[in-house]
Design a protein around this motif. Structure first.
Motif, PDB file in Angstrom:
ATOM      1  N   TYR A 160      20.654 -40.800  32.589  1.00 35.03           N
ATOM      2  CA  TYR A 160      20.970 -39.424  32.213  1.00 35.03           C
ATOM      3  C   TYR A 160      21.389 -39.442  30.751  1.00 35.03           C
ATOM      4  O   TYR A 160      22.380 -40.085  30.393  1.00 35.03           O
ATOM      5  CB  TYR A 160      22.089 -38.879  33.104  1.00 35.03           C
ATOM      6  CG  TYR A 160      22.482 -37.458  32.809  1.00 35.03           C
ATOM      7  CD1 TYR A 160      21.585 -36.414  33.004  1.00 35.03           C
ATOM      8  CD2 TYR A 160      23.747 -37.159  32.344  1.00 35.03           C
ATOM      9  CE1 TYR A 160      21.940 -35.107  32.740  1.00 35.03           C
ATOM     10  CE2 TYR A 160      24.117 -35.851  32.076  1.00 35.03           C
ATOM     11  CZ  TYR A 160      23.212 -34.833  32.277  1.00 35.03           C
ATOM     12  OH  TYR A 160      23.565 -33.528  32.009  1.00 35.03           O
TER      13      TYR A 160
ATOM     14  N   TYR B 119      28.551 -38.924  39.179  1.00 38.60           N
ATOM     15  CA  TYR B 119      27.209 -38.388  39.433  1.00 38.60           C
ATOM     16  C   TYR B 119      26.835 -38.389  40.913  1.00 38.60           C
ATOM     17  O   TYR B 119      25.713 -38.033  41.271  1.00 38.60           O
ATOM     18  CB  TYR B 119      26.160 -39.183  38.646  1.00 38.60           C
ATOM     19  CG  TYR B 119      26.355 -39.049  37.159  1.00 38.60           C
ATOM     20  CD1 TYR B 119      25.985 -37.894  36.490  1.00 38.60           C
ATOM     21  CD2 TYR B 119      26.938 -40.077  36.422  1.00 38.60           C
ATOM     22  CE1 TYR B 119      26.174 -37.760  35.126  1.00 38.60           C
ATOM     23  CE2 TYR B 119      27.131 -39.960  35.054  1.00 38.60           C
ATOM     24  CZ  TYR B 119      26.748 -38.796  34.421  1.00 38.60           C
ATOM     25  OH  TYR B 119      26.942 -38.664  33.067  1.00 38.60           O
TER      26      TYR B 119
ATOM     27  N   VAL C 161      17.558 -36.202  34.788  1.00 43.22           N
ATOM     28  CA  VAL C 161      17.704 -37.600  35.169  1.00 43.22           C
ATOM     29  C   VAL C 161      16.315 -38.230  35.171  1.00 43.22           C
ATOM     30  O   VAL C 161      15.356 -37.659  35.693  1.00 43.22           O
ATOM     31  CB  VAL C 161      18.372 -37.745  36.554  1.00 43.22           C
ATOM     32  CG1 VAL C 161      18.442 -39.208  36.974  1.00 43.22           C
ATOM     33  CG2 VAL C 161      19.756 -37.130  36.541  1.00 43.22           C
TER      34      VAL C 161
END
Length: 99
Positions: free
Chosen positions: A20, A49, A5
């Motif tokens: 990402y 996420y 990330v």
């Protein structure tokens, strides 16, 4: 995954985005108030996420930026407020306790 990330300050300088694999998966926004304060007003992470510390890392990015610019932080965003209350690492920049 968290190593992949990437976090960037927004082009307008009023927040950070989390990416990402080139896709924006989270953001945090703030508003500057005067010369020495900012208000975190929003933190959001795509549902798939969540629970991977992306939101916390966004808050930490704002905290680091605030320290570099000698700013105090007020958290109106419920998530950011929860992180400020949970982690003492933010005490040095907290404008006031907002439980």
């Amino acid at each position: 995954m968290s190593d992949e990330v990437q976090y960037f300050i927004t082009p307008t300088g009023d927040g950070f985005h989390a990416f990402y694999h080139g896709n924006k998966i989270g953001e945090i926004t703030f508003v500057r108030i005067g010369a020495d304060k900012l208000i975190i007003d929003y933190t959001g992470v795509e549902p798939v996420y969540r629970r991977q510390h992306i939101g916390l890392t966004l808050v930490r990015n704002v905290a680091s930026w605030a320290r570099q610019h000698h700013l105090r932080v007020l958290t109106l965003c419920p998530f950011a407020r929860a992180m400020f209350n949970r982690f003492p690492e933010f005490d040095d920049i907290r404008l006031m306790n907002a439980h």
